[in-house]
Scaffold this motif. Structure first.
Motif, PDB file in Angstrom:
ATOM      1  N   LEU A  43       0.828  -1.213   0.000  1.00  0.00           N
ATOM      2  CA  LEU A  43       0.000   0.000   0.000  1.00  0.00           C
ATOM      3  C   LEU A  43       0.860   1.260   0.000  1.00  0.00           C
ATOM      4  O   LEU A  43       0.530   2.237  -0.685  1.00  0.00           O
ATOM      5  CB  LEU A  43      -0.943   0.002   1.202  1.00  0.00           C
ATOM      6  N   LYS A  44       1.946   1.231   0.715  1.00  0.00           N
ATOM      7  CA  LYS A  44       2.849   2.379   0.765  1.00  0.00           C
ATOM      8  C   LYS A  44       3.433   2.644  -0.619  1.00  0.00           C
ATOM      9  O   LYS A  44       3.502   3.798  -1.063  1.00  0.00           O
ATOM     10  CB  LYS A  44       3.953   2.118   1.788  1.00  0.00           C
ATOM     11  N   ALA A  45       3.815   1.586  -1.319  1.00  0.00           N
ATOM     12  CA  ALA A  45       4.342   1.733  -2.678  1.00  0.00           C
ATOM     13  C   ALA A  45       3.276   2.307  -3.611  1.00  0.00           C
ATOM     14  O   ALA A  45       3.570   3.206  -4.417  1.00  0.00           O
ATOM     15  CB  ALA A  45       4.838   0.389  -3.192  1.00  0.00           C
ATOM     16  N   LEU A  46       2.060   1.802  -3.501  1.00  0.00           N
ATOM     17  CA  LEU A  46       0.962   2.305  -4.339  1.00  0.00           C
ATOM     18  C   LEU A  46       0.710   3.781  -4.064  1.00  0.00           C
ATOM     19  O   LEU A  46       0.601   4.588  -4.996  1.00  0.00           O
ATOM     20  CB  LEU A  46      -0.311   1.495  -4.086  1.00  0.00           C
ATOM     21  N   LEU A  47       0.645   4.155  -2.794  1.00  0.00           N
ATOM     22  CA  LEU A  47       0.376   5.555  -2.446  1.00  0.00           C
ATOM     23  C   LEU A  47       1.512   6.465  -2.909  1.00  0.00           C
ATOM     24  O   LEU A  47       1.254   7.584  -3.373  1.00  0.00           O
ATOM     25  CB  LEU A  47       0.130   5.691  -0.946  1.00  0.00           C
ATOM     26  N   ASN A  48       2.732   6.006  -2.814  1.00  0.00           N
ATOM     27  CA  ASN A  48       3.862   6.794  -3.327  1.00  0.00           C
ATOM     28  C   ASN A  48       3.743   6.985  -4.823  1.00  0.00           C
ATOM     29  O   ASN A  48       3.978   8.084  -5.336  1.00  0.00           O
ATOM     30  CB  ASN A  48       5.201   6.122  -2.976  1.00  0.00           C
ATOM     31  N   THR A  49       3.358   5.934  -5.530  1.00  0.00           N
ATOM     32  CA  THR A  49       3.167   6.013  -6.981  1.00  0.00           C
ATOM     33  C   THR A  49       2.061   7.001  -7.335  1.00  0.00           C
ATOM     34  O   THR A  49       2.154   7.705  -8.338  1.00  0.00           O
ATOM     35  CB  THR A  49       2.823   4.619  -7.553  1.00  0.00           C
ATOM     36  N   LEU A  50       1.043   7.048  -6.504  1.00  0.00           N
ATOM     37  CA  LEU A  50      -0.075   7.974  -6.730  1.00  0.00           C
ATOM     38  C   LEU A  50       0.253   9.401  -6.306  1.00  0.00           C
ATOM     39  O   LEU A  50      -0.552  10.306  -6.488  1.00  0.00           O
ATOM     40  CB  LEU A  50      -1.319   7.480  -5.991  1.00  0.00           C
ATOM     41  N   GLY A  51       1.437   9.591  -5.715  1.00  0.00           N
ATOM     42  CA  GLY A  51       1.860  10.933  -5.332  1.00  0.00           C
ATOM     43  C   GLY A  51       1.357  11.399  -3.979  1.00  0.00           C
ATOM     44  O   GLY A  51       1.370  12.600  -3.690  1.00  0.00           O
ATOM     45  N   VAL A  52       0.935  10.470  -3.128  1.00  0.00           N
ATOM     46  CA  VAL A  52       0.427  10.829  -1.804  1.00  0.00           C
ATOM     47  C   VAL A  52       1.607  11.057  -0.861  1.00  0.00           C
ATOM     48  O   VAL A  52       2.506  10.228  -0.766  1.00  0.00           O
ATOM     49  CB  VAL A  52      -0.499   9.721  -1.250  1.00  0.00           C
ATOM     50  N   ASN A  53       1.586  12.176  -0.159  1.00  0.00           N
ATOM     51  CA  ASN A  53       2.600  12.475   0.843  1.00  0.00           C
ATOM     52  C   ASN A  53       2.239  11.710   2.115  1.00  0.00           C
ATOM     53  O   ASN A  53       1.237  11.998   2.764  1.00  0.00           O
ATOM     54  CB  ASN A  53       2.644  13.978   1.110  1.00  0.00           C
ATOM     55  N   LEU A  54       3.077  10.759   2.476  1.00  0.00           N
ATOM     56  CA  LEU A  54       2.777   9.894   3.608  1.00  0.00           C
ATOM     57  C   LEU A  54       3.334  10.399   4.931  1.00  0.00           C
ATOM     58  O   LEU A  54       3.171   9.741   5.960  1.00  0.00           O
ATOM     59  CB  LEU A  54       3.330   8.486   3.345  1.00  0.00           C
ATOM     60  N   SER A  55       3.960  11.552   4.938  1.00  0.00           N
ATOM     61  CA  SER A  55       4.624  12.026   6.153  1.00  0.00           C
ATOM     62  C   SER A  55       3.678  12.118   7.347  1.00  0.00           C
ATOM     63  O   SER A  55       4.079  11.839   8.474  1.00  0.00           O
ATOM     64  CB  SER A  55       5.316  13.369   5.912  1.00  0.00           C
ATOM     65  N   GLN A  56       2.429  12.474   7.129  1.00  0.00           N
ATOM     66  CA  GLN A  56       1.488  12.580   8.242  1.00  0.00           C
ATOM     67  C   GLN A  56       0.635  11.325   8.404  1.00  0.00           C
ATOM     68  O   GLN A  56       0.098  11.077   9.480  1.00  0.00           O
ATOM     69  CB  GLN A  56       0.584  13.789   8.068  1.00  0.00           C
ATOM     70  N   LEU A  57       0.523  10.526   7.353  1.00  0.00           N
ATOM     71  CA  LEU A  57      -0.312   9.328   7.410  1.00  0.00           C
ATOM     72  C   LEU A  57       0.406   8.119   7.974  1.00  0.00           C
ATOM     73  O   LEU A  57      -0.219   7.237   8.539  1.00  0.00           O
ATOM     74  CB  LEU A  57      -0.809   8.962   6.000  1.00  0.00           C
TER      75      LEU A  57
END
Length: 62
Positions: A43-57
């Protein structure tokens, strides 16, 4: 399914997996934690690919 819908669903799934990982860690459920970690990484890889900033999530930060 639109990109926005995929992103929203992935964010929701990512949050659920993290909650379960934290519970598994608290309960010393190593096998459950390891299984959830695979989904977390995907999921982290998918969200990174989608351009989601995960710093707060990202509560796990692995």
């Amino acid at each position: 399914m639109s990109k926005e819908e995929i992103t929203q669903r992935a964010i929701e799934d990512f949050s659920k997996v993290q909650r379960r990982m934290l519970l598994a860690k608290k309960e010393n459920a190593a096998e459950t934690y390891a299984d959830l970690k695979e989904e977390y990484i995907n999921l982290k890889a998918l969200l990174n690919t989608l351009g989601v900033n995960l710093s707060q999530l990202d509560k796990i930060k692995e």
